[in-house]
Design a protein around this motif. Structure first.
Motif, PDB file in Angstrom:
ATOM      1  N   LYS A 165      -2.132   9.647  13.417  1.00 54.48           N
ATOM      2  CA  LYS A 165      -1.080   9.489  12.430  1.00 54.48           C
ATOM      3  C   LYS A 165      -0.642   8.045  12.265  1.00 54.48           C
ATOM      4  CE  LYS A 165      -1.037  13.713  11.338  1.00 54.48           C
ATOM      5  NZ  LYS A 165      -0.131  14.792  11.573  1.00 54.48           N
ATOM      6  N   TYR A 166      -0.941   7.219  13.262  1.00 51.15           N
ATOM      7  CA  TYR A 166      -0.578   5.817  13.172  1.00 51.15           C
ATOM      8  C   TYR A 166      -1.686   5.101  12.421  1.00 51.15           C
ATOM      9  CZ  TYR A 166       0.931   1.162  14.552  1.00 51.15           C
ATOM     10  OH  TYR A 166       1.359  -0.141  14.527  1.00 51.15           O
ATOM     11  N   VAL A 167      -1.605   5.124  11.091  1.00 46.59           N
ATOM     12  CA  VAL A 167      -2.696   4.562  10.287  1.00 46.59           C
ATOM     13  C   VAL A 167      -2.167   3.508   9.325  1.00 46.59           C
ATOM     14  CG1 VAL A 167      -4.316   6.475  10.381  1.00 46.59           C
ATOM     15  CG2 VAL A 167      -2.459   6.542   8.734  1.00 46.59           C
ATOM     16  N   TRP A 168      -2.960   2.460   9.158  1.00 45.36           N
ATOM     17  CA  TRP A 168      -2.599   1.384   8.247  1.00 45.36           C
ATOM     18  C   TRP A 168      -3.645   1.270   7.142  1.00 45.36           C
ATOM     19  CZ3 TRP A 168      -4.253   1.167  13.239  1.00 45.36           C
ATOM     20  CH2 TRP A 168      -5.522   0.632  13.455  1.00 45.36           C
ATOM     21  N   PHE A 169      -4.390   2.374   6.953  1.00 44.81           N
ATOM     22  CA  PHE A 169      -5.497   2.333   5.998  1.00 44.81           C
ATOM     23  C   PHE A 169      -5.656   3.724   5.387  1.00 44.81           C
ATOM     24  CE2 PHE A 169      -6.755   3.096  10.353  1.00 44.81           C
ATOM     25  CZ  PHE A 169      -7.359   4.326  10.263  1.00 44.81           C
ATOM     26  N   ASP A 170      -6.267   3.772   4.208  1.00 39.81           N
ATOM     27  CA  ASP A 170      -6.630   5.062   3.638  1.00 39.81           C
ATOM     28  C   ASP A 170      -7.991   5.405   4.205  1.00 39.81           C
ATOM     29  OD1 ASP A 170      -7.494   7.212   2.180  1.00 39.81           O
ATOM     30  OD2 ASP A 170      -6.608   6.522   0.301  1.00 39.81           O
ATOM     31  N   LYS A 171      -8.066   6.516   4.963  1.00 36.92           N
ATOM     32  CA  LYS A 171      -9.318   6.799   5.670  1.00 36.92           C
ATOM     33  C   LYS A 171     -10.404   7.350   4.748  1.00 36.92           C
ATOM     34  CE  LYS A 171      -7.659  11.287   7.221  1.00 36.92           C
ATOM     35  NZ  LYS A 171      -7.541  12.237   8.291  1.00 36.92           N
ATOM     36  N   LEU A 172     -10.067   7.575   3.486  1.00 39.09           N
ATOM     37  CA  LEU A 172     -11.050   8.051   2.503  1.00 39.09           C
ATOM     38  C   LEU A 172     -11.851   9.231   3.034  1.00 39.09           C
ATOM     39  CD1 LEU A 172     -12.365   4.623   1.145  1.00 39.09           C
ATOM     40  CD2 LEU A 172     -10.634   6.109   0.135  1.00 39.09           C
ATOM     41  N   GLY A 173     -11.152  10.176   3.623  1.00 37.88           N
ATOM     42  CA  GLY A 173     -11.805  11.403   4.069  1.00 37.88           C
ATOM     43  C   GLY A 173     -12.214  11.407   5.521  1.00 37.88           C
ATOM     44  N   ASP A 174     -12.885  10.359   5.989  1.00 34.75           N
ATOM     45  CA  ASP A 174     -13.513  10.477   7.303  1.00 34.75           C
ATOM     46  C   ASP A 174     -13.499   9.241   8.194  1.00 34.75           C
ATOM     47  OD1 ASP A 174     -15.328   8.838   6.029  1.00 34.75           O
ATOM     48  OD2 ASP A 174     -16.524  10.533   5.367  1.00 34.75           O
ATOM     49  N   ARG A 175     -12.892   8.137   7.786  1.00 33.73           N
ATOM     50  CA  ARG A 175     -12.819   6.909   8.581  1.00 33.73           C
ATOM     51  C   ARG A 175     -14.096   6.086   8.605  1.00 33.73           C
ATOM     52  NH1 ARG A 175      -8.375   6.866  13.065  1.00 33.73           N
ATOM     53  NH2 ARG A 175      -6.972   8.336  12.082  1.00 33.73           N
ATOM     54  N   GLY A 217     -15.676   3.872   6.693  1.00 35.84           N
ATOM     55  CA  GLY A 217     -15.401   3.192   5.433  1.00 35.84           C
ATOM     56  C   GLY A 217     -13.989   3.522   5.007  1.00 35.84           C
ATOM     57  N   VAL A 218     -13.086   2.531   5.091  1.00 34.99           N
ATOM     58  CA  VAL A 218     -11.673   2.790   4.798  1.00 34.99           C
ATOM     59  C   VAL A 218     -11.133   1.719   3.857  1.00 34.99           C
ATOM     60  CG1 VAL A 218     -11.346   3.827   7.049  1.00 34.99           C
ATOM     61  CG2 VAL A 218     -10.831   1.412   6.733  1.00 34.99           C
ATOM     62  N   LEU A 219      -9.942   1.977   3.332  1.00 37.62           N
ATOM     63  CA  LEU A 219      -9.254   0.978   2.523  1.00 37.62           C
ATOM     64  C   LEU A 219      -8.045   0.468   3.295  1.00 37.62           C
ATOM     65  CD1 LEU A 219      -8.956   2.325  -1.134  1.00 37.62           C
ATOM     66  CD2 LEU A 219     -10.577   0.662  -0.227  1.00 37.62           C
ATOM     67  N   LYS A 224     -12.078  -2.163  -2.144  1.00 38.36           N
ATOM     68  CA  LYS A 224     -13.241  -2.663  -1.408  1.00 38.36           C
ATOM     69  C   LYS A 224     -13.281  -1.942  -0.056  1.00 38.36           C
ATOM     70  CE  LYS A 224     -16.302  -6.012  -0.110  1.00 38.36           C
ATOM     71  NZ  LYS A 224     -16.862  -5.069   0.822  1.00 38.36           N
ATOM     72  N   VAL A 225     -14.296  -1.094   0.137  1.00 42.10           N
ATOM     73  CA  VAL A 225     -14.383  -0.285   1.348  1.00 42.10           C
ATOM     74  C   VAL A 225     -14.849  -1.142   2.518  1.00 42.10           C
ATOM     75  CG1 VAL A 225     -15.430   1.760   2.359  1.00 42.10           C
ATOM     76  CG2 VAL A 225     -14.999   1.680  -0.083  1.00 42.10           C
ATOM     77  N   VAL A 226     -14.165  -1.058   3.647  1.00 44.24           N
ATOM     78  CA  VAL A 226     -14.582  -1.837   4.811  1.00 44.24           C
ATOM     79  C   VAL A 226     -14.808  -0.934   6.023  1.00 44.24           C
ATOM     80  CG1 VAL A 226     -13.298  -3.868   4.051  1.00 44.24           C
ATOM     81  CG2 VAL A 226     -12.247  -2.270   5.636  1.00 44.24           C
ATOM     82  N   ASN A 227     -15.518  -1.472   6.987  1.00 42.43           N
ATOM     83  CA  ASN A 227     -15.792  -0.766   8.224  1.00 42.43           C
ATOM     84  C   ASN A 227     -14.604  -0.933   9.165  1.00 42.43           C
ATOM     85  OD1 ASN A 227     -16.685   0.127  10.679  1.00 42.43           O
ATOM     86  ND2 ASN A 227     -18.691  -0.870  10.548  1.00 42.43           N
TER      87      ASN A 227
END
Lengths: 321, 510
Positions: B229-239, B241-243, B251-254
């Motif tokens: 729950k402590y997230v600073w990114f949009d996990k776009l479903g599965d982590r 590749g996140v925003l 721009k999706v990053v690792n």
């Protein structure tokens, strides 16, 4: 039931003049065979049609046969991964160990049981060693956890301090112990059950052989080596051949539940089954999971054929078919 | 002699193997042809409800099937009969068999009309063709649904531009990431909750607890991880590749290569070394709140949505206090799609089913029945808008209950007396004011990279838990983790995700 027919055929003194005569003679046996065959057909052969799922991109609306063929695409993930070597190695090595050591242990167990002449005690020992087989792996995993838990486990709390190890070992993050732990758990759970077959075969050995041997002054060990072992060789060979057929499968409960799915242990605990389960748990792709099953059974099938061929070359009597 | 013992053994083996083999069930049902019937747009509402129809509804049950389900079903049917000339049949399916059973029902062409669907199973259900497209039906019969669910959230259920499910009405945001702590201990040690602003401020708190309360660990972790729950990114479903920052200009990053992630791991490692985590955090099958309830830990990281503090306190059996660790809440596709209601391709009358679904979002009486059962028997009114169990009955002995979060629109039903009474007002506010992730509405279709996904899942299972609970040393294991992710093909997944995201952005003019 097929065996019953085979046994009847093996009876000496019967000559077959006419085919129909033979059918009439055995018609009761053949009829008795029908329910078993039907069961086999429905339960074991019909589901094999499901193999097609491995080669399809399943779409439930189009149905099983209507779905699109995609060749070997579903199989790729099993080989195109950096872990392919580890999971295949683990699966095969553990199984080889289980087959070799398992046969030996079950055999020894059966001989020991056979030496017990007191009926009541025999039943008691038999029950005790068979009991673990009936316990679900999930429960076994918590029994193991009770021993190995880093905070409260029996090993870290009680056993290790005896030897002066006060810090304890974090069992669930040290991969080097797990080949031992898994082997011990496997045999604790399974050896009693597999010794039943040997024990049954032992009971079939004619007492006269031993009597004759004793008259000639053979010791217990000699009797085992020269009477029991040769007589049981066909059984041992056959059981080994059958286990070779399952060498690409692993006991999912043992490799997934018992190590508590701990990531740090994957190098020594991951097998083909746990890899497939972990990888597909989210997506639930039945095409890919079927592909794994097909891969395992075809390799197993080939291995059985080859192993049987080798045994056949060496001794025709001991071969399975 | 030899052949005899061989025979005996063979038959024994056969019997034993039969025992093994019968354990394997097979799913070999063959599906017929589906003929997707387009809704007859010319039909007037009257002719659409002329013939009676029975709607079969699959719902997941967590535990035993409620014993009064038949009585509730009859009452629901009475309402729906009067309104849309349809009766209902509830099909409770145990959560353990849920996915498999539903696939079997679809492929076996069994009667199934309406069904709950978990967000994480949604895209694969769409891919395997078990769900009906709803766009036309929604336009025609889904007036109430469209009023209840804002278009950006309804749109997050779109896959390739088409909607296959209607999201359950709930808080569609990440919630406020933060820490829940035992109030008695906070008071005892004079911890200033208002001074906790980020995870760095927690060092001090945990140290106090560690020094003064040797019997418990400061932070409980196990089945649930701090990073859930402590997230600073949009996990776009599965982590994979996140925003970062829920934007990053699409721009999706690792994630695992980022500095932020490394810092986070180092923080967790420092906590792990200081003994702030429970020792078995990397393998424990117990979640943070249960550890706290069992008196083994002081706190756990989670995120809070309206009403959560009350329900978490109730679950923990002790009063909790909350300190937020991040200022904003964000709305993402993953959060919007917690659960959906879908129409099965097996349905013979999807129009009527959509009318019923619309009722689920709008009819108060239906909502109360579906969630709480029959008034007087399963609940009594406490105030105008809240209810309680009848005298002598509690949550364990009541004859009917379901998880209220699976219901299409729980906001129109009563609240339990112990719930936060402003919950739905706050929820509506949160949904409105949440910062929308730039990728809200985008769902990743992992089908083209499914081989890589399988391998990645195994790699993350191997390292993530150990690293994120401070059990493994990031200095040593993080490079290994990164290398294995690369070998498993994370770059290919990210490239695919980037491609899909760009196509989605172009189609939606983002």
């Amino acid at each position: 039931m097929e065996k019953a027919v085979m046994a009847a055929e093996a009876l000496p003194g019967i000559t077959y003049k006419k085919k129909e005569n033979r059918y009439r003679k055995y018609s009761p046996l053949l009829i008795m065979m029908v329910p078993g065959l039907v069961y086999m057909l429905i339960n074991n052969y019909l589901p094999m049609l499901g193999i097609v799922i491995a080669f399809k991109k399943i779409n439930f609306t189009k149905g099983l046969l209507g779905s699109e063929w995609i060749g070997f695409e579903n199989f790729e993930y099993l080989f195109k991964t950096s872990d392919a070597f580890i999971i295949t190695r683990n699966t095969i090595l553990y199984n080889l160990l289980f087959i070799v050591l398992g046969t030996a242990l079950a055999f020894i167990c059966a001989i020991l049981l056979n030496e017990i002449k007191n009926k009541l005690l025999l039943k008691f020992y038999q029950s005790v060693i068979t009991l673990p087989h009936l316990i679900s792996m999930v429960i076994v995993s918590y029994l193991v956890y009770a021993l190995l838990s880093p905070d409260t486990g029996f090993m870290n709390r009680t056993v290790l301090p005896w030897f002066g190890v006060e810090d304890g070992i974090s069992w669930y993050s040290e991969e080097k112990y797990w080949p031992w732990i898994l082997t011990i758990v496997h045999f604790w759970k399974g050896v009693g059950y597999s010794s039943i077959i040997f024990f049954a075969a032992l009971l079939g050995i004619d007492e006269e052989y031993y009597e004759a041997a004793r008259l000639d002054g053979a010791s217990r060990v000699k009797q085992i080596l020269h009477i029991t072992l040769p007589i049981l060789t066909p059984v041992i060979t056959m059981l080994t051949l059958l286990s070779i057929g399952r060498i690409f499968y692993s006991d999912f409960g043992l490799f997934y539940q018992v190590p508590m799915n701990s990531g740090a242990l994957f190098n020594t605990t991951a097998t083909i089954d746990t890899y497939v389960f972990r990888g597909l748990m989210g997506s639930g792709d039945i095409g890919m999971s079927t592909a794994a099953g097909v891969y395992q059974s075809i390799v197993g099938f080939l291995l059985v054929i080859i192993a049987n061929y080798v045994v056949r070359k060496a001794s025709k009597d001991n071969a399975l078919f | 002699m030899k052949s005899k013992s061989k025979l005996a053994a063979l038959s024994l083996v056969t019997v034993m193997l039969a025992g093994v083999i019968t354990g394997c069930a097979s799913s070999n049902k063959e599906g017929g042809n589906a003929s997707p019937t387009a809704p007859a747009s010319s039909a007037s509402p009257d002719s659409a409800t002329k013939d009676p129809y029975e709607i079969a509804i699959a719902i997941p049950v967590f535990g035993a099937v409620p014993k009064d389900i038949q009585a509730v079903q009859d009452e629901i049917s009475e309402i729906s009969k009067a309104k849309i000339n349809a009766t209902v049949k509830l099909l409770p399916i145990s959560i353990g068999a849920w996915g498999q059973q539903k696939n079997l029902m679809t492929s076996g062409r069994e009667k199934l009309d309406l069904s709950f669907e978990f967000g994480m199973g949604y895209s694969s259900s769409v891919a395997s063709g078990t769900l009906k497209e709803l766009d036309n039906l929604l336009d025609q019969y889904g007036e109430g649904i469209k009023q209840q669910i804002a278009p950006e959230y309804l749109g997050s259920a779109e896959i390739d531009g088409k909607i296959y499910g209607v999201p359950v009405y709930k808080d569609y945001t990440t919630g406020v990431p933060g820490i829940l702590m035992r109030k008695d201990l906070v008071d005892k040690h004079n911890i200033d909750v208002s001074s906790i602003k980020s995870i760095d401020d927690l060092d001090r708190v945990f140290q106090t607890i560690k020094e003064n309360e040797p019997a418990i660990v400061p932070l409980g972790s196990g089945l649930t991880l701090p990073s859930d729950k402590y997230v600073w990114f949009d996990k776009l479903g599965d982590r994979y590749g996140v925003l970062p920052g829920f934007d990053n200009d699409l721009k999706v990053v690792n994630l695992f290569e980022t500095k932020e992630y490394e810092d986070f791991l180092n923080k967790m490692r420092s906590w792990g070394k200081a003994g702030y985590f429970n020792k078995d955090a990397a393998t424990s099958q117990i979640n943070g709140s249960d550890l706290l309830k069992a008196g083994k830990s002081f706190s756990y990281l989670t995120s809070i949505k309206p009403g959560n503090l009350e329900s978490e306190s109730r679950a923990a059996g002790t009063e909790l206090v909350f300190a937020p660790l991040m200022p904003n809440i964000y709305a993402t596709t993953s959060d919007a799609l917690g659960g959906l209601w879908t129409i099965s391709t097996n349905s013979e009358n999807p129009e009527r089913v959509m009318m019923f679904l619309n009722l689920m979002y709008t009819d108060k009486e239906l909502a109360n029945l579906f969630i709480y059962g029959i008034e007087g028997k399963h609940y009594v009114k406490a105030t105008d808008n809240s209810i309680d169990y009848p005298a002598g009955i509690d949550s364990k002995t009541v004859g009917y209950s379901i998880q209220s979060w699976i219901y299409a629109n729980p906001s129109i039903a009563y609240l339990m007396k112990s719930d936060l009474q402003e919950m739905w007002k706050l929820t509506a506010e949160a949904n409105q004011k949440a910062i929308k992730s730039k990728a809200l509405g985008f769902s990743f279709n992992s089908e083209p990279v499914k081989n890589e996904m399988t391998a990645l899942k195994n790699v993350t299972d191997q390292y993530q838990k150990g690293l994120e609970t401070g059990t493994l040393d990031p200095a040593e294991k993080l490079p290994e983790f990164r290398a294995k992710l690369k070998a498993a093909g994370i770059d290919k997944v990210i490239a695919e995700k980037q491609k899909q995201l760009e196509a989605w952005a172009a189609a939606n003019q983002k």
